[in-house]
Design an enzyme around this catalytic site. Structure first.
Site, mmCIF file in Angstrom:
data_model
loop_
_atom_site.group_PDB
_atom_site.id
_atom_site.type_symbol
_atom_site.label_atom_id
_atom_site.label_comp_id
_atom_site.label_asym_id
_atom_site.label_seq_id
_atom_site.Cartn_x
_atom_site.Cartn_y
_atom_site.Cartn_z
ATOM 1 C CB SER A 335 -0.924 0.005 1.226
ATOM 2 O OG SER A 335 -1.614 1.231 1.336
ATOM 3 C CG ASP A 336 0.481 4.358 -3.081
ATOM 4 O OD1 ASP A 336 0.928 3.273 -3.425
ATOM 5 O OD2 ASP A 336 0.208 5.275 -3.860
ATOM 6 C CE LYS A 337 4.666 8.421 3.876
ATOM 7 N NZ LYS A 337 3.917 9.719 3.808
#
Length: 852
Positions: A335-337
């Protein structure tokens, strides 16, 4: 949203001073065989012939070729063979049904997948259409596609960088390259820095020499990865394996059937007439049609299409149907932050005053050093942190010096309500300390505070003020951070409960990732991506040490575009089913390579085109909801495949056994086609069936599927064969014939009805792994669709439509017979799944003991 803070892999360290910059420029110009005076038109033409146009090469497969792929493979081959034999025998009803289902499968699959074939087209839209270039000593505007390495071009605010450049002249250039590298803020460039094709110039103007064009640019390498990325879906492999299994079984049974009939009808009587060969061909045709689950791809497509609609209600748009079952099996979610785990909005965390100043002074003076109209993320955070914004109304700005990459600060001159002139500055901590020149003790405390904020992953902003514009006082520090989303921690916990390993993948520094990960309970083992993935390594065969490091890591910082791609490949190499989120051009290769690429809310066209799932709402919770729905859809499809394989085995074995053992054809070809329609059309409502959400990732285990389906199939064979034996005995018993007359034609109808009734009862049995009387119960749509179909089957048999008519007593007898067998099948099913569960627990204990 895009994770920011990373730099492009091709970027070199910024020169430490102007002499270093000029040395670097001279070396690069020499390597490019170029000068600051640009190229001649003749030289540019020669280089264009050598390097090609400054454009992306499109090697996408034609639509016609993609459509033809749906007619290639074991399952299509079987259906096509049945259609050819039907046509040769001029059996047009069979031909029409079989060919129609083949075309339907191809059209549905092609229409759904075609929407995901435009990634390179979306990438191309980001290339600049025109460029200002120095040719033959004069500035001129040309198509960006005409640029070649060595050209001198100028770029200014508002333009798209047309190629990779080395900046050689000008004051400064601020570039937004978030879609390329993931950096959250515009990047300040100066002489000696590189600028990348596809980035947008926000402020300033500079001149640069073209260092790379087309597919050799940083942007172009990303596009090439998109073109090369992609994996065969697990559902496609599963359907192929089902087809292979049934093809092999059909081949073996056909050999038995043809051998027995050749001996019986041709070799033994020495009759080689074409009529007898035709009769044998007819038997093979019946077997072939019986062996093909013609509606399997269609039922899967319809089930997933209805599931796609359900996911759209969860704010998740499916661009590839097979993404649904891929998402159900995902065990690693990268997941992206920024924007997914965090708010994608810088906020002030704290204001640290120095000297006699107070915390509110720090915020007020920082706001006075900010233009109210600014859209800069840091400026918005500072202005938003003011508790009393109206306090600014008493000040009038008379002069303002904007931020530049050399001074790294903004300075304003302000007149207050008393008519006093004051000067305020904010900017990089080192720039502000150099301006204020605090004493050694204050400077040490100041630097320690900056280091402490950096260790926590926070950005520090220095603030100073002056009464005369010459002598400055250090006011304090402001710490900034993009905070976690309010629902992120709970969502991560839900993901863990569903058996998902969530790994943070961010372009920001590891310190920032560590801080957010700690707050979300994601673990603190974040690694610098460049420490794991080395330049020149084989992406398709990562070393075992790299794979193990990727598996152990809780996340990755300083991630470049190729790193995301390599993370996915490393995890896939050891059997993980991987979902990757992203929103920028830099994410497109990883999104396409992932088993389920997820374009988050606000993604670029390139990311959306490469992704299989597109979110229209921010945050990770939408993905978790989609995973729950996908697991339910997977369970429905798996139940259908159990049923379909078992029924196909039942029909195939009965056809061959009856002909070989008793010289009796149990079903006509039209009966088999009718069974396919009666069985599969109402069963498409299985897309609405009630099923639980699996507590762990689910994936295709063909070994287990084939064993269970074969067990159910063999029990169904026993059921049908038992009725055949009863019917054959009945047909020669005068006393039984007086009760219920039964001739060979009626026996065929009897078997046809048993397969129609027993097939749907078998579906009710295999749709869950628990006892038939235990919840979840069949949905209303599934139950009533099957009930309506059974009414049709009974009426066909009662009135002899397409079959020899049966008496009401015979129909009731078939139903009672099938209900008794349903109890037997359900008991065997429950025993089998209990054994599987117990066996799995024993194996798990064995692995734990071995590890200990």
């Amino acid at each position: 949203m895009t994770d920011r803070g990373a730099q492009a892999p091709a970027r070199e360290s910024s020169p430490s001073n102007s002499q270093d910059a000029q040395t670097k420029i001279a070396q690069r110009l020499e390597a490019l065989q170029a000068t600051r005076n640009g190229l001649s038109a003749a030289e540019a033409a020669r280089r264009r012939a050598q390097y090609g146009p400054n454009a992306l090469e499109d090697k996408t497969e034609s639509k016609w070729r993609r459509l033809l792929n749906y007619f290639w493979g074991p399952l299509p081959f079987l259906i096509e063979a049945a259609a050819v034999i039907s046509a040769l025998r001029r059996d047009w009803p069979d031909f029409g049904v079989v060919a129609g289902l083949l075309l339907y499968n191809a059209v549905v699959g092609f229409w759904q997948d075609n929407k995901a074939a435009n990634a390179l087209a979306a990438l191309k839209k980001n290339l600049a259409p025109r460029a200002r270039v120095l040719r033959d000593g004069a500035w001129t505007s040309i198509a960006a596609a005409e640029l070649v390495p060595g050209d001198i071009v100028s770029v200014a605010a508002g333009q798209i960088i047309p190629a990779d450049l080395l900046l050689v002249d000008g004051d400064y250039l601020s570039c937004d390259q978030a879609a390329l590298t993931g950096e959250s803020l515009p990047v300040s460039k100066k002489i000696g820095d590189d600028a990348y094709a596809g980035a947008i110039a926000k402020q300033g103007a500079m001149t640069g020499v073209v260092t790379a064009t087309g597919g050799r640019t940083f942007f172009g390498r990303t596009a090439k990865l998109v073109g090369a990325a992609g994996a065969v879906s697990h559902s496609q492999r599963a359907v192929t394996q089902v087809g292979d299994f049934l093809l092999l079984l059909a081949f073996l049974l056909a050999l038995i059937l043809v051998g027995a009939q050749l001996y019986r009808e041709v070799i033994a009587p020495h009759d080689w007439s074409w009529s007898r060969i035709g009769a044998i061909t007819q038997y093979v045709l019946v077997l072939l049609i019986a062996s093909i689950p013609v509606a399997l791809p269609a039922v899967m497509s319809v089930t997933m299409a209805i599931g796609a609609y359900t996911l759209s209600l969860q704010k998740a748009i499916v661009s590839r149907l097979n993404a649904i079952e891929e998402l159900a099996g995902v065990d690693v979610l990268c997941s992206d932050k920024t924007g997914t785990l965090t708010m994608n909005r810088l906020t002030v965390q704290d204001a640290i005053p120095f000297g006699a100043f107070k915390g509110e002074d720090v915020l007020l003076f920082a706001a006075l050093a900010t233009q109210k109209s600014s859209e800069d993320a840091i400026d918005l955070a500072v202005m938003g942190a003011l508790t009393a914004p109206k306090a600014l109304d008493g000040y009038k700005e008379t002069a303002f010096t904007p931020f530049d990459p050399v001074s790294k600060r903004t300075i304003s001159t302000v007149v207050d309500s008393a008519g006093r002139t004051r000067h305020y500055a904010k900017g990089a901590p080192q720039a502000i300390s150099a301006l204020a020149k605090p004493d050694a003790e204050t400077l040490k405390r100041y630097q320690d505070d900056v280091a402490a904020r950096a260790a926590k992953g926070e950005r520090a902003l220095g603030v100073a003020m002056s009464e005369d514009g010459a002598n400055w006082a250090l006011v304090g520090l402001i710490s900034l951070m993009d905070p976690p989303r309010p629902d992120a921690k709970a969502t991560i916990a839900q993901a863990n409960a569903l058996g998902l390993n969530v790994k943070m993948v961010t372009g920001d520094d590891v310190a920032i990732g560590d801080q957010i990960a700690a707050q979300l309970g994601m673990g603190d083992h974040l690694l610098v991506a460049s420490d794991i993935f080395k330049d020149g390594a084989d992406v398709n065969a990562p070393p075992r040490s790299v794979v193990e490091a990727v598996e152990r890591a809780d996340g990755f910082g300083r991630v470049f575009p190729q790193h995301k791609y390599e993370i996915v490949k490393a995890l896939q190499s050891v059997g993980h089913i991987v979902a990757m989120t992203g929103d920028g051009v830099n994410d497109a290769p990883a999104l396409k390579q992932a088993d389920c690429g997820i374009a988050v809310s606000g993604a670029t066209d390139a990311a959306r085109s490469a992704a299989a799932l597109i979110l229209t709402a921010p945050g990770l919770s939408t993905i978790i909801n989609a995973i729950r729905v996908s697991r339910q859809i997977f369970e429905r499809i798996e139940s259908y495949i159990h049923y379909r394989i078992a029924m196909t085995l039942d029909i195939m074995i009965i056809v061959v056994a009856s002909i070989v053992l008793f010289e009796f054809q149990p079903l006509t070809a039209i009966m088999i086609v009718a069974l396919a329609l009666l069985d599969d059309i109402p069963i498409m409502t299985i897309a609405y069936d009630n099923v639980p959400v699996a507590p762990a990732p689910v994936r295709w285990d063909m070994h287990r599927i084939l064993i269970f389906a074969s067990l159910m199939g063999l029990l169904s064979v026993a059921e049908t064969f038992g009725l055949l034996l009863i019917g054959m005995r009945w047909a020669v018993d005068d006393q039984l014939q007086q009760m219920i007359p039964l001739d060979p034609g009626q026996l065929q109808t009897l078997l046809f009805l048993q397969l129609a009734v027993g097939g749907h009862l078998l579906l009710f049995c295999v749709r869950t792994k628990h006892a038939l009387i235990a919840p979840p119960y069949p949905s209303g749509r599934l139950f009533w669709a099957i009930a309506a179909t059974q009414v049709v089957a009974v009426l066909l048999c009662l009135y002899g439509v397409g079959v020899v008519a049966l008496s009401g007593a015979a129909i009731v007898g078939v139903w009672l017979y099938c209900l008794v067998w349903l109890i037997v099948l359900d008991i065997m099913k429950v025993l089998y799944w209990r054994w599987v569960k117990r066996r799995g627990a024993e194996l798990a204990e064995g692995h734990v003991g071995l590890a200990a």
